[in-house]
Design a protein around this motif. Structure first.
Motif: not given
Length: 822
Positions: A539, A556, A558-559, A582-585, A591-592, A618-619
């Protein structure tokens, strides 16, 4: 140990691939991380479900190790070292230990059982050391690996061995019997430990008795099941005249019959009958387990023909056995490794490895007493000790004792004192600060006084963290992974309340691939503590980007806003290929990057050389709840689609990861290149079938501050929420909601444990204390209490409070001292 390497070819049934010249081996090793490895080390490359030591051969060769026992030779290393090629490195290690054991002919005590092995071993060492030069298992080295490592330490000066053997299933004890070859067998208490590895109790006893198949005497406590097993065992293994030397509280036919027991002032007075004569014995313990262990020692002394007076005099000096290394916070930013009740050469080697793995500060100090029962002459012993200290790059040595003082010149930067009092008198002049201190001394030196001086003073509530359990839980989840799948371990939120840096040190020691933290300051703290593993910041705030770059953390992203902000500062600093994640939603909606932003993300990153996509992640929102299986699978499918698009259009091949702890178990097909282990490391699973394989990590302890008895009608605590309906004994515990104990856990909802009995919390939980009903519990001020651990568990507390274990663990205040032990 001085062994010609080539002479082991026949012993190990090995193929020789190496040089023709003679090679002398002085020590063996199975730990690639040990600083004690060198040119005269023979390294056994053990491979198992969770690890393969062959992968570390290259770095060992770089460190100067030239001799290996291997199951295969890694590519490109033919001709670069000597290799003994075997089918099983573990089997070879055991063969080597058995061969070494057969070189010596003196009495050897072999111990097995469910409980009490280590305590009986340590007490026998104390009781017999005036008359013997003893070699014994260090700590509780009693496994398929620990036993051979213990036995290979025997040398020509020893004339008595004491080794313990532990098993967890069938077909293990016969291997240990070949290594230990006991001449005196002791069967300690048989309990429920490792029951899951056996069909029933009889099978477990039968397997343990195999340690004694060639043993002239077996010492044990009579009972119907054990006697039945022994009867069959004796009939089957009649290779030697065997004496069953028994004791009992209830059966007068036992060789030693305990006529009476009386507890008086924490001391147990017993009267026993042996050879038709009655004798009195005082045991300085009142609990039944300690008395049982002491009686096992009594029978050993009787078998060795010690007289009653000597037995009484020596057994009065028995002491509590500290079976663990503890890491504690010290004064002036020091950390302390407390091993203050043990001083022998083998355990020093173990403690120095632990010092290296747990050091918080680069500077290392060892406070060491005289070493007893090494089996070496003093000249040889302190030469070896000095070499160990040098190999482990210890900066300062403080020796205490007349013998180590006389060998001061063998150490660099060494200060010595004749006794502990001399050290204490000079304490103010020693300037301890910003260092990791190993305190290791024989019991007679009373090094607990040194620990007290150096330990940071905090209140009496502590959270004990079992590092062995963390290692166990890590290996449990690693065993679920496919080959070459990396593992990131989450140490955010102060290691889920357990302590961030200390756990990170252990994880680095276990060579995990990544650490995960929530915010940059957590990662900076770990980097300042010496952690070299890559650390991902989940974060990151844009205001922390400069610090992230400075400390080589990995953000990370995320935007698009965050990406552009990071790219701007990265260009200003002329960065090239800085790793980002890179975080994907895919449905969590926390987030992502969502699917409709992927094209713009690709356009922003295309042709960019400032940053490098290290991973795509991703989460999962419902990996712990199979009622939402379809939703979870939709997340995995979307992750596959979006991550593949990124990889194809940007021509990159990063790490991919979507699974958390529950996902590792429930969605093994989606492991990709890496998984993220969180709460599972700390011994918590939401799957009851899985929970039984995990070990408790944290135990929150406190003490009783005061005990009082109140009459019926009186109240306890704020608001008079508890009213006594009868005369009630109340104990006050110095822990409250400022320490992380929820007020909802009070007033009859929750409980603590005192002497393994439940004590219900009464009245409101206060800021700094809580009160419990101890009516019917024999307790006093100063007694230890368990707030949570094995019982109640954090899961049990969370269920009662309608929350999750994460909240219970992370709520424990940092004013509660953490004590780490192994």
């Amino acid at each position: 140990m001085n062994v010609n390497l080539k002479s082991l070819v026949q012993v190990l049934h090995a193929d020789w691939i190496g040089t023709d010249g003679p090679v002398l081996i002085e020590q063996i090793s199975i730990d690639s991380r040990s600083l004690q490895n060198g040119p005269q080390t023979l390294f056994f490359a053990l491979s198992g479900v969770n690890n393969d030591a062959h992968t570390y051969i290259s770095e060992l060769i770089e460190k100067g190790v030239r001799n290996f026992v291997v199951e295969y030779i890694p590519e490109k290393y033919h001709g670069k070292a000597n290799f003994l090629l075997v089918q099983s490195a573990l089997d070879a290690l055991q063969k080597f230990a058995a061969h070494h054991r057969n070189l010596f002919n003196f009495p050897v005590v072999g111990l097995t059982g469910s409980n009490g092995k280590t305590i009986v071993k340590e007490w026998l060492n104390f009781l017999l050391s005036p008359d013997y030069n003893i070699i014994r298992s260090p700590k509780s080295y009693n496994s398929q690996v620990g036993v051979p490592l213990s036995v290979v330490a025997i040398n020509e000066k020893h004339n008595l061995g004491i080794f313990e053997a532990g098993i967890s299933t069938v077909n293990e004890m016969e291997k240990l019997e070949q290594i230990i070859k006991p001449t005196i067998g002791i069967l300690t208490n048989i309990g429920t430990a490792h029951d899951e590895g056996f069909l029933n109790l009889v099978q477990k006893i039968d397997e343990k008795l195999l340690l004694f198949k060639d043993c002239p005497v077996i010492i044990y406590q009579k009972n119907e099941i054990v006697d039945s097993c022994l009867s069959q065992f004796a009939a089957e293994y009649m290779l030697h005249p065997r004496k069953l030397f028994s004791w009992s509280y209830t059966d007068p036919t036992a060789d030693v019959f305990i006529l009476k027991r009386e507890i008086k002032d924490e001391v147990t007075l017993i009267q026993y009958q042996f050879k038709k004569e009655n004798h009195d014995l005082e045991i300085p313990f009142s609990d039944s387990a300690s008395v049982e262990n002491a009686v096992s020692c009594l029978l050993t002394l009787l078998y060795l023909e010690y007289d009653a007076e000597t037995i009484q005099n020596r057994m009065q000096g028995l002491y509590p056995v500290e079976m663990r290394l503890e890491v504690k916070n010290g004064i002036h930013n020091c950390s302390i490794i407390d091993d203050s009740y043990s001083s022998d050469f083998q355990s020093l080697k173990i403690a120095l490895d632990f010092l290296e793995s747990q050091k918080k500060n680069a500077s290392k100090t060892v406070i060491l007493s005289d070493i007893f029962q090494s089996g070496f002459s003093n000249e040889e012993l302190y030469f070896k000790v000095a070499q160990l200290i040098a190999d482990n790059k210890v900066n300062r040595v403080i020796g205490i004792g007349s013998t180590i003082s006389s060998f001061k010149n063998k150490f660099s930067n060494c200060l010595t004192y004749q006794n502990t009092a001399g050290f204490i008198n000079d304490f103010e002049n020693l300037n301890f600060a910003n260092e990791t201190i190993l305190i290791k001394g024989a019991r007679s030196f009373q090094f607990e006084e040194i620990v007290f001086l150096l330990e940071e003073k905090t209140h009496e509530t502590i959270l004990e963290i079992n590092l062995n359990s963390i290692s166990h839980n890590l290996n449990f989840f690693k065993s679920k992974l496919a080959n070459n799948v990396k593992i990131m371990v989450m140490v955010k939120a102060f290691g889920y309340g357990n302590g961030g840096l200390e756990i990170a040190k252990l994880l680095e020691h276990h060579k995990v691939d990544y650490l995960g933290v929530a915010f940059a300051d957590e990662g900076i703290s770990l980097k300042n503590g010496g952690i070299k593993l890559p650390i991902m910041v989940l974060n990151p705030e844009s205001t922390s980007f400069a610090s992230i770059i400075q400390y080589q953390l990995e953000p990370e992203i995320y935007s698009l806003k965050g990406l552009n902000a990071f790219l701007k500062i990265a260009r200003e600093k002329n960065l090239k290929d800085f790793p980002i994640h890179i975080k994907l939603d895919t449905g969590m909606h926390r987030l992502g990057f969502e699917e409709n932003t992927i094209d713009e993300l690709i356009e922003t990153l295309k042709g960019n050389s400032t940053v490098r996509i290290q991973s795509i992640l991703s989460h999962m929102a419902t990996s712990d709840d199979m009622k939402h299986y379809d939703f979870a699978m939709s997340q995995i499918r979307l992750f596959e689609k979006l991550s593949s698009k990124l990889m194809n259009e940007l021509s990159v091949n990063p790490i991919r990861h979507i699974l958390n702890t529950s996902g590792i178990s429930n969605f093994p097909g989606a492991q990709y290149n890496m998984v993220r282990l969180g709460i599972g490391l700390y011994g918590v699973s939401n799957d009851a079938s899985e929970q039984k394989y995990l070990e408790n990590v944290g135990t929150l302890k406190s003490i009783i501050s005061q005990v009082r008895t109140i009459p019926a009608g009186d109240s306890v605590g704020y608001g008079r929420r508890f009213m006594a309906v009868k005369e009630t004994k109340i104990a006050t515990i110095p822990i409250g909601y400022a320490d992380g104990i929820s007020r909802l856990w009070g007033n009859g909802v929750g409980y603590i444990r005192i002497k393994n009995q439940k004590a219900s919390i009464v009245g409101s939980v206060c800021m700094d204390m809580l009160m419990v009903d101890v009516s019917g519990i024999d307790c006093k001020e100063g007694d230890s209490v368990i707030i949570f651990g094995e019982s109640p568990t954090v899961t049990e507390i969370a269920d009662a409070l309608k929350t999750i274990p994460y909240e219970i663990l992370t709520s424990i205040s940092q004013r509660v001292k953490r004590v780490f032990f192994r």
